[in-house]
Design an enzyme around this catalytic site. Structure first.
Site, PDB file in Angstrom:
ATOM      1  N   TRP A  96       0.803  -1.230   0.000  1.00 45.65           N
ATOM      2  CA  TRP A  96       0.000   0.000   0.000  1.00 45.65           C
ATOM      3  C   TRP A  96       0.828   1.268   0.000  1.00 45.65           C
ATOM      4  O   TRP A  96       0.297   2.345  -0.235  1.00 45.65           O
ATOM      5  CB  TRP A  96      -0.949   0.022   1.206  1.00 45.65           C
ATOM      6  CG  TRP A  96      -0.325  -0.309   2.530  1.00 45.65           C
ATOM      7  CD1 TRP A  96      -0.373  -1.524   3.154  1.00 45.65           C
ATOM      8  CD2 TRP A  96       0.446   0.544   3.385  1.00 45.65           C
ATOM      9  NE1 TRP A  96       0.318  -1.473   4.338  1.00 45.65           N
ATOM     10  CE2 TRP A  96       0.827  -0.216   4.509  1.00 45.65           C
ATOM     11  CE3 TRP A  96       0.851   1.881   3.316  1.00 45.65           C
ATOM     12  CZ2 TRP A  96       1.599   0.309   5.544  1.00 45.65           C
ATOM     13  CZ3 TRP A  96       1.609   2.400   4.346  1.00 45.65           C
ATOM     14  CH2 TRP A  96       1.983   1.622   5.439  1.00 45.65           C
ATOM     15  N   ASN A  97       2.132   1.193   0.255  1.00 44.00           N
ATOM     16  CA  ASN A  97       2.824   2.451   0.559  1.00 44.00           C
ATOM     17  C   ASN A  97       3.143   3.330  -0.643  1.00 44.00           C
ATOM     18  O   ASN A  97       3.053   4.542  -0.527  1.00 44.00           O
ATOM     19  CB  ASN A  97       4.053   2.208   1.432  1.00 44.00           C
ATOM     20  CG  ASN A  97       5.019   1.235   0.819  1.00 44.00           C
ATOM     21  OD1 ASN A  97       4.628   0.377   0.050  1.00 44.00           O
ATOM     22  ND2 ASN A  97       6.268   1.375   1.128  1.00 44.00           N
ATOM     23  N   CYS A 126      10.045   1.098   2.546  1.00 38.08           N
ATOM     24  CA  CYS A 126      10.856  -0.096   2.803  1.00 38.08           C
ATOM     25  C   CYS A 126      12.285   0.301   3.135  1.00 38.08           C
ATOM     26  O   CYS A 126      12.960  -0.355   3.899  1.00 38.08           O
ATOM     27  CB  CYS A 126      10.826  -0.980   1.578  1.00 38.08           C
ATOM     28  SG  CYS A 126      11.208  -0.083   0.083  1.00 38.08           S
ATOM     29  N   GLY A 136       6.385  -6.298  -0.566  1.00 38.90           N
ATOM     30  CA  GLY A 136       5.568  -6.303   0.643  1.00 38.90           C
ATOM     31  C   GLY A 136       6.412  -6.741   1.821  1.00 38.90           C
ATOM     32  O   GLY A 136       7.639  -6.627   1.789  1.00 38.90           O
ATOM     33  N   LYS A 184      -2.280  -7.507  -8.634  1.00 38.30           N
ATOM     34  CA  LYS A 184      -3.227  -7.489  -7.512  1.00 38.30           C
ATOM     35  C   LYS A 184      -2.663  -6.464  -6.534  1.00 38.30           C
ATOM     36  O   LYS A 184      -1.720  -6.733  -5.812  1.00 38.30           O
ATOM     37  CB  LYS A 184      -3.251  -8.881  -6.881  1.00 38.30           C
ATOM     38  CG  LYS A 184      -4.484  -9.230  -6.099  1.00 38.30           C
ATOM     39  CD  LYS A 184      -4.770  -8.377  -4.902  1.00 38.30           C
ATOM     40  CE  LYS A 184      -3.800  -8.592  -3.769  1.00 38.30           C
ATOM     41  NZ  LYS A 184      -4.012  -7.649  -2.637  1.00 38.30           N
ATOM     42  N   GLU A 198      10.772  -7.925  -3.208  1.00 36.22           N
ATOM     43  CA  GLU A 198      11.281  -6.702  -2.577  1.00 36.22           C
ATOM     44  C   GLU A 198      10.582  -6.606  -1.240  1.00 36.22           C
ATOM     45  O   GLU A 198       9.379  -6.371  -1.185  1.00 36.22           O
ATOM     46  CB  GLU A 198      10.958  -5.469  -3.430  1.00 36.22           C
ATOM     47  CG  GLU A 198      11.511  -5.501  -4.832  1.00 36.22           C
ATOM     48  CD  GLU A 198      13.023  -5.392  -4.898  1.00 36.22           C
ATOM     49  OE1 GLU A 198      13.681  -5.197  -3.856  1.00 36.22           O
ATOM     50  OE2 GLU A 198      13.557  -5.524  -6.015  1.00 36.22           O
ATOM     51  N   LEU A 199      11.343  -6.814  -0.158  1.00 39.03           N
ATOM     52  CA  LEU A 199      10.691  -7.017   1.136  1.00 39.03           C
ATOM     53  C   LEU A 199      11.035  -5.910   2.129  1.00 39.03           C
ATOM     54  O   LEU A 199      11.284  -4.781   1.741  1.00 39.03           O
ATOM     55  CB  LEU A 199      11.074  -8.404   1.650  1.00 39.03           C
ATOM     56  CG  LEU A 199      10.813  -9.537   0.628  1.00 39.03           C
ATOM     57  CD1 LEU A 199      11.302 -10.868   1.139  1.00 39.03           C
ATOM     58  CD2 LEU A 199       9.350  -9.611   0.236  1.00 39.03           C
ATOM     59  N   GLU A 205      11.150  -4.269  11.934  1.00 44.97           N
ATOM     60  CA  GLU A 205      10.694  -3.169  11.085  1.00 44.97           C
ATOM     61  C   GLU A 205       9.427  -2.550  11.677  1.00 44.97           C
ATOM     62  O   GLU A 205       8.424  -3.236  11.861  1.00 44.97           O
ATOM     63  CB  GLU A 205      10.400  -3.702   9.682  1.00 44.97           C
ATOM     64  CG  GLU A 205      10.054  -2.607   8.703  1.00 44.97           C
ATOM     65  CD  GLU A 205       9.685  -3.150   7.324  1.00 44.97           C
ATOM     66  OE1 GLU A 205       8.930  -4.124   7.240  1.00 44.97           O
ATOM     67  OE2 GLU A 205      10.151  -2.554   6.337  1.00 44.97           O
TER      68      GLU A 205
HETATM   69  P1  NAD Z   1       1.951  -7.171   3.045  1.00 41.07           P
HETATM   70  O1  NAD Z   1       3.021  -8.180   2.909  1.00 41.07           O
HETATM   71  O2  NAD Z   1       0.992  -7.288   4.151  1.00 41.07           O
HETATM   72  O3  NAD Z   1       1.056  -7.147   1.723  1.00 41.07           O
HETATM   73  C1  NAD Z   1       1.631  -6.954   0.449  1.00 41.07           C
HETATM   74  C2  NAD Z   1       0.692  -7.505  -0.607  1.00 41.07           C
HETATM   75  O4  NAD Z   1       0.609  -8.920  -0.482  1.00 41.07           O
HETATM   76  C3  NAD Z   1      -0.733  -6.979  -0.521  1.00 41.07           C
HETATM   77  O5  NAD Z   1      -1.215  -6.750  -1.819  1.00 41.07           O
HETATM   78  C4  NAD Z   1      -1.470  -8.141   0.123  1.00 41.07           C
HETATM   79  O6  NAD Z   1      -2.839  -8.197  -0.176  1.00 41.07           O
HETATM   80  C5  NAD Z   1      -0.758  -9.328  -0.476  1.00 41.07           C
HETATM   81  N1  NAD Z   1      -0.842 -10.578   0.279  1.00 41.07           N
HETATM   82  C6  NAD Z   1      -1.162 -10.746   1.576  1.00 41.07           C
HETATM   83  N2  NAD Z   1      -1.072 -12.053   1.923  1.00 41.07           N
HETATM   84  C7  NAD Z   1      -0.701 -12.718   0.808  1.00 41.07           C
HETATM   85  C8  NAD Z   1      -0.408 -14.080   0.508  1.00 41.07           C
HETATM   86  N3  NAD Z   1      -0.493 -15.047   1.435  1.00 41.07           N
HETATM   87  N4  NAD Z   1      -0.018 -14.394  -0.741  1.00 41.07           N
HETATM   88  C9  NAD Z   1       0.102 -13.450  -1.687  1.00 41.07           C
HETATM   89  N5  NAD Z   1      -0.158 -12.141  -1.461  1.00 41.07           N
HETATM   90  C10 NAD Z   1      -0.549 -11.775  -0.235  1.00 41.07           C
HETATM   91  O7  NAD Z   1       2.711  -5.786   3.045  1.00 41.07           O
HETATM   92  P2  NAD Z   1       2.095  -4.324   3.227  1.00 41.07           P
HETATM   93  O8  NAD Z   1       1.673  -4.191   4.652  1.00 41.07           O
HETATM   94  O9  NAD Z   1       1.112  -4.017   2.163  1.00 41.07           O
HETATM   95  O10 NAD Z   1       3.382  -3.415   2.911  1.00 41.07           O
HETATM   96  C11 NAD Z   1       4.319  -3.089   3.875  1.00 41.07           C
HETATM   97  C12 NAD Z   1       5.560  -3.964   3.748  1.00 41.07           C
HETATM   98  O11 NAD Z   1       6.090  -3.883   2.446  1.00 41.07           O
HETATM   99  C13 NAD Z   1       6.682  -3.516   4.654  1.00 41.07           C
HETATM  100  O12 NAD Z   1       7.246  -4.638   5.304  1.00 41.07           O
HETATM  101  C14 NAD Z   1       7.703  -2.895   3.730  1.00 41.07           C
HETATM  102  O13 NAD Z   1       9.005  -2.899   4.166  1.00 41.07           O
HETATM  103  C15 NAD Z   1       7.496  -3.676   2.494  1.00 41.07           C
HETATM  104  N6  NAD Z   1       7.927  -2.904   1.322  1.00 41.07           N
HETATM  105  C16 NAD Z   1       9.068  -3.263   0.672  1.00 41.07           C
HETATM  106  C17 NAD Z   1       9.513  -2.530  -0.407  1.00 41.07           C
HETATM  107  C18 NAD Z   1      10.769  -2.907  -1.151  1.00 41.07           C
HETATM  108  O14 NAD Z   1      10.943  -2.470  -2.262  1.00 41.07           O
HETATM  109  N7  NAD Z   1      11.635  -3.714  -0.578  1.00 41.07           N
HETATM  110  C19 NAD Z   1       8.787  -1.432  -0.838  1.00 41.07           C
HETATM  111  C20 NAD Z   1       7.633  -1.087  -0.149  1.00 41.07           C
HETATM  112  C21 NAD Z   1       7.210  -1.846   0.925  1.00 41.07           C
END
Ligand code: NAD
Length: 493
Positions: free
Chosen positions: A155-156, A288, A232, A179, A254-255, A386
């Protein structure tokens, strides 16, 4: 706000804007106003199936026949359309995530550069001719699109992180199903209109929105997908990798991160203080690459903390759409609770809140004042985990070896910075920090030309840069027999 005034965002599958197979929608809330502002189509697993099928079919349609040059022209057109709609796109992201308009419009105005950069690479997806020890063969490689990409975004920064994947995937000739996050789906849903207008054939780009986490799961595990590109959290990334692995699919992940900013005593502390603000308070710390660990030489700890606290206390919180505002709220209720939970843990573990640590009474909602925590150490929870909010944890080092050891004492490795005027030390420490990006005397700068990604639990693969297109291709070796003769079938080579 009445339902009729709300914006509506349908799915986009096979070149058509349509409602979800179940006919349902879900509401998306503006975290600043607390108001529902849009209704978004609730996709189903059936819609994921339809989107993947349409993406697969598009590979053998007109898109699959296009030359790199033709894909390049479409990407350029898309870049132009993004530029024309940058303000609208930014507003959608602000409504969904509460991030600053100033920040988001900066991102959306920058996005066209990704499409132009990868347009420039679309006609340069080249193979090689390889000399071998056997003169009877001409051998060359081709780079072919990996096929259908399943993208899952957080979402960010929805459009920026979509673009990191989409631009190289389209340059390579792949097709795409995205998605977006249930917390900020609108801008991605809207983005489909731009691909449609740019003239991409039906099925090349598909969007399935939905509140259910089953959709991401279904896309990651889909047997019709050839590559999964995910941004995510690390926990979800691990599940996505498992699902993709079961299909022997490629992944880019990218986590999360817990990035260090290492400040030596010779650094320009003024510049470092601003870099720290940029690293962890810009975007309300919800990036992130947030530079959330300040590792500072003990001799300048007090001076630097004072500078940062002074500036943090002056950060203007408020309406994300006001150009004067410097920090908006955190993006949603669960995220707010998570950050406040970490602040409690920090206090319980003996940390000192040097500034912030609370919700300003006049603003309420999901606002959290920029927070600096001192008196923590490498084992404190806020140093290890984090937080994904406006929280800087500060601890000290005595010498360079200790600084590097502390910087690397993390499961993550997304980014980091070193602040020093000593050119030798700057490069030395940048080399020693285990992270995908290290800035020297800077923080939070990215560009389409520069690879981005993480070591360790921060991810797999790299986005951006000249090699990103290869992440979306398979290499094929072609052997051509040159003599026209026959061979001994029982001898290799
Ligand atoms: P999240 O992992 O909760 O969700 C990310 C996406 O995955 C959403 O679209 C969600 O609906 C989907 N999802 C949820 N469960 C799933 C599953 N079991 N299988 C497949 N998809 C699933 O993350 P968030 O809260 O939306 O975002 C914040 C996180 O993202 C933070 O940890 C941040 O560090 C990371 N992030 C990383 C980067 C990077 O480039 N490394 C950039 C931005 C954000």
């Amino acid at each position: 706000m009445s339902t009729t005034a709300r914006e509506q965002f349908p799915l986009y599958i096979d070149g058509e804007f349509r409602e979800g197979a179940g006919g349902q929608t879900f509401e998306t809330v503006n975290p600043y106003t607390g108001q529902v502002w849009a209704n978004v189509a609730e996709g189903t697993v059936e819609d994921i199936d339809a989107a993947v099928a349409s993406a697969r079919a598009a590979l053998s349609g007109p898109w699959g026949q296009m030359t790199g040059n033709q894909r390049s022209a479409l990407l350029r057109r898309l870049g132009d359309l993004v530029a024309e709609h940058a303000e609208e796109l930014a507003t959608l992201e602000v409504n969904d995530s509460g991030k600053l308009y100033k920040e988001m419009v900066g991102q959306t105005r920058f996005l066209p550069h990704w499409y132009y950069y990868f347009a420039g690479l679309a006609d340069k997806v080249e193979g090689r001719q390889i000399p071998t020890s056997n003169p009877n063969y001409l051998v060359y490689t081709r780079r072919e699109p990996v096929g259908v990409v399943g993208a899952i975004t957080p979402w960010n920064s929805p459009l920026l992180l979509l673009t990191f994947k989409l631009a190289p995937a389209l340059a390579a000739g792949c097709t795409f199903v995205v998605k977006p996050s249930e917390h900020s789906p609108a801008s991605t849903a809207y983005f489909a209109r731009l691909l449609d207008e740019a003239g991409f054939p039906a099925g090349v780009f598909n969007v399935v929105t939905g509140e259910s986490r089953e959709l991401g799961k279904a896309l990651a595990a889909h047997p019709g997908v050839d590559k999964v590109a995910f941004t995510g959290s690390t926990a979800t990334g691990a599940r996505v990798a498992q699902a993709a692995g079961a299909n022997i699919n490629k992944v880019t992940l990218e986590l999360g991160g817990k990035s260090p900013q290492v400040v030596f005593p010779d650094a320009d502390l003024n510049a470092a203080a601003n870099g720290l603000l940029a690293g962890v308070f810009a975007a309300t710390g919800q990036t992130c690459m947030a530079g959330s660990r300040l590792i500072v030489h003990e001799s300048v700890h007090d001076e630097l903390v004072e500078l940062v606290v002074q500036r943090a206390n002056n950060i203007k919180l408020g309406d994300p759409t006001d150009p004067e505002t410097q920090m908006g709220p955190v993006a949603n209720g669960p995220q707010y609770d998570k950050v406040m939970g970490y602040l409690k843990i920090a206090r319980d573990e003996g940390g000192t809140i040097a500034c912030g640590g609370e919700t300003p009474e006049d603003l309420g909602g999901y606002f959290i004042r920029p927070t600096v925590i001192t008196g923590v150490n490498k084992d404190s929870t806020v140093v290890k985990e984090e937080v994904f909010g406006p929280v800087l944890s500060v601890y000290t080092f005595k010498d360079e070896a200790e600084a590097v050891a502390l910087a690397n004492d993390t499961e993550y490795g997304l980014a980091g910075a070193v602040w020093t005027k000593d050119i030798h030390r700057g490069h030395r420490v940048a080399g020693a920090i285990k992270a995908g990006t290290v800035w020297i005397n800077a923080y939070r700068v990215v560009a389409p030309e520069v690879p981005f990604g993480g070591f360790g639990s921060s991810g797999v693969g790299r986005e951006n840069g000249i090699d990103a297109v290869n992440e979306y291709t398979e290499s094929k070796a072609v052997w051509v027999e040159l003599t026209g003769g026959t061979r001994d079938p029982f001898k290799l080579g």
